[in-house]
Design a protein around this motif. Structure first.
Motif, mmCIF file in Angstrom:
data_model
loop_
_atom_site.group_PDB
_atom_site.id
_atom_site.type_symbol
_atom_site.label_atom_id
_atom_site.label_comp_id
_atom_site.label_asym_id
_atom_site.label_seq_id
_atom_site.Cartn_x
_atom_site.Cartn_y
_atom_site.Cartn_z
ATOM 1 N N ALA A 185 0.831 -1.206 0.000
ATOM 2 C CA ALA A 185 0.000 0.000 0.000
ATOM 3 C C ALA A 185 0.866 1.256 0.000
ATOM 4 O O ALA A 185 0.588 2.219 -0.742
ATOM 5 N N ALA A 186 1.923 1.264 0.788
ATOM 6 C CA ALA A 186 2.800 2.438 0.874
ATOM 7 C C ALA A 186 3.453 2.731 -0.468
ATOM 8 O O ALA A 186 3.543 3.898 -0.894
ATOM 9 N N MET A 205 -7.903 14.435 1.992
ATOM 10 C CA MET A 205 -8.230 13.907 0.667
ATOM 11 C C MET A 205 -7.514 12.588 0.408
ATOM 12 O O MET A 205 -8.097 11.651 -0.163
ATOM 13 N N LEU A 206 -6.251 12.502 0.827
ATOM 14 C CA LEU A 206 -5.483 11.277 0.612
ATOM 15 C C LEU A 206 -6.104 10.111 1.369
ATOM 16 O O LEU A 206 -6.260 9.010 0.819
ATOM 17 N N MET A 207 -6.469 10.358 2.630
ATOM 18 C CA MET A 207 -7.066 9.294 3.435
ATOM 19 C C MET A 207 -8.401 8.855 2.842
ATOM 20 O O MET A 207 -8.698 7.651 2.778
ATOM 21 N N ASP A 208 -9.203 9.804 2.395
ATOM 22 C CA ASP A 208 -10.486 9.461 1.782
ATOM 23 C C ASP A 208 -10.273 8.632 0.521
ATOM 24 O O ASP A 208 -10.990 7.653 0.263
ATOM 25 N N TYR A 297 -2.451 3.893 9.316
ATOM 26 C CA TYR A 297 -1.040 3.902 9.720
ATOM 27 C C TYR A 297 -0.135 4.235 8.541
ATOM 28 O O TYR A 297 0.815 5.019 8.675
ATOM 29 N N VAL A 298 -0.431 3.648 7.392
ATOM 30 C CA VAL A 298 0.406 3.881 6.204
ATOM 31 C C VAL A 298 0.375 5.359 5.821
ATOM 32 O O VAL A 298 1.423 5.984 5.588
ATOM 33 N N VAL A 299 -0.813 5.956 5.761
ATOM 34 C CA VAL A 299 -0.937 7.370 5.361
ATOM 35 C C VAL A 299 -0.249 8.279 6.363
ATOM 36 O O VAL A 299 0.451 9.234 5.987
#
Length: 302
Positions: A185-186, A205-208, A297-299
């Protein structure tokens, strides 16, 4: 498809005839630092250990003059194709390269996706020197061409769903490269700013974007992710579906590796949906739980 497969086999057969009896140095061992070789005997049994290897065509019966069977000639073939389903054959013969025709075809398919990309694959990341260390085998790297295509897909609102081999399969003949769902994912998310910096630079926005469109999980069945003997289930398929209307199935991995590969694209919605019903739908129902990848966690740690 049969014609394409035969022509692909012709190339390999001609290489074997030309290389019959030739001895060549193993290309992987040469790149491995001596300090890393301590890992090889116990943690990477798949890596070739012999300094020299050879290619040859078996002589049978022994003592009889060797004659190579002829290559395929389509002018002598007579085939009644019957009902036609659009199928495209593709493959690669060379070492890892972003400019292989099949690599470019994969990227084109990912970039054409409007609603979804579904992948059932062993791994995305490259082979490791050992399971415990996040160090790719020298000469190999994360496939930026594919990762960037996934990042572009997320940016335009396409669902990217990936089922991977279980990490324990690393020790079962190398049927996992040892990268976690978080690792994969990262690497995908890091490519988003190449096309959509406005999404990447806004954490909300990135998390969404990633929580709504990126889903990863390890292979499971109705009884979980282990065989009856307790070993984790390995996944060796190379299969993906675009918008539920076209699918690839073959031997070519998403991750880079120096193997000759071949496969087909089924460009037919009816046949693709049949494959989904038989393979993807039941597999994904059990495999994706939402617990294998911590996107928050990744974001937060990008």
């Amino acid at each position: 498809v049969a014609y394409g497969g035969h022509y692909y086999a012709n190339e390999q057969w001609e290489y074997l005839q030309e290389s019959d009896g030739a001895v060549y140095a193993d290309s992987i061992i040469e790149f491995i630092p001596d300090t890393w070789k301590v890992y090889i005997p116990s943690t990477l049994p798949m890596l070739p250990l012999h300094p020299l290897e050879n290619a040859f065509v078996v002589e049978f019966p022994p003592g009889v003059e060797k004659k190579y069977p002829p290559t395929y000639d389509n002018t002598k073939a007579k085939v009644d194709v019957g009902e036609v389903v659009p199928i495209i054959s593709m493959g690669k013969l060379r070492t890892p390269s972003d400019d292989e025709p099949s690599e470019e075809s994969f990227v084109a398919m990912f970039d054409s996706a409007i609603s979804s990309i579904k992948l059932s694959i062993q791994d995305v990341g490259p082979r490791k020197v050992c399971r415990e260390e996040p160090v790719p085998t020298p000469g190999f790297a994360w496939p930026q061409n594919h990762l960037s295509a996934f990042g572009r897909a997320l940016g335009r609102g396409v669902d990217v769903e990936i089922v991977l081999s279980n990490l324990g399969a690393f020790d079962l003949g190398g049927y996992s490269n040892g990268w976690t769902c978080n690792d994969v994912a990262a690497q995908i998310i890091k490519t988003i700013p190449l096309k959509y910096p406005e999404i990447y630079n806004n954490k909300t926005m990135l998390m969404d974007t990633v929580t709504n469109h990126l889903r990863l999980g390890y292979l499971r069945g109705i009884d979980g992710n282990t065989y009856p003997n307790g070993n984790e289930i390995a996944l060796h398929t190379k299969h993906f579906i675009i918008d539920d209307i076209a699918a690839y199935i073959g031997s070519e991995n998403i991750y880079s590796f120096d193997l000759a590969e071949w496969g087909v694209v089924i460009d037919d919605e009816v046949e693709t949906k049949k494959m989904m019903k038989q393979i993807w739908d039941p597999m994904y129902e059990y495999s994706y739980t939402g617990d294998d990848c911590d996107l928050g966690y990744v974001v937060e740690n990008m």
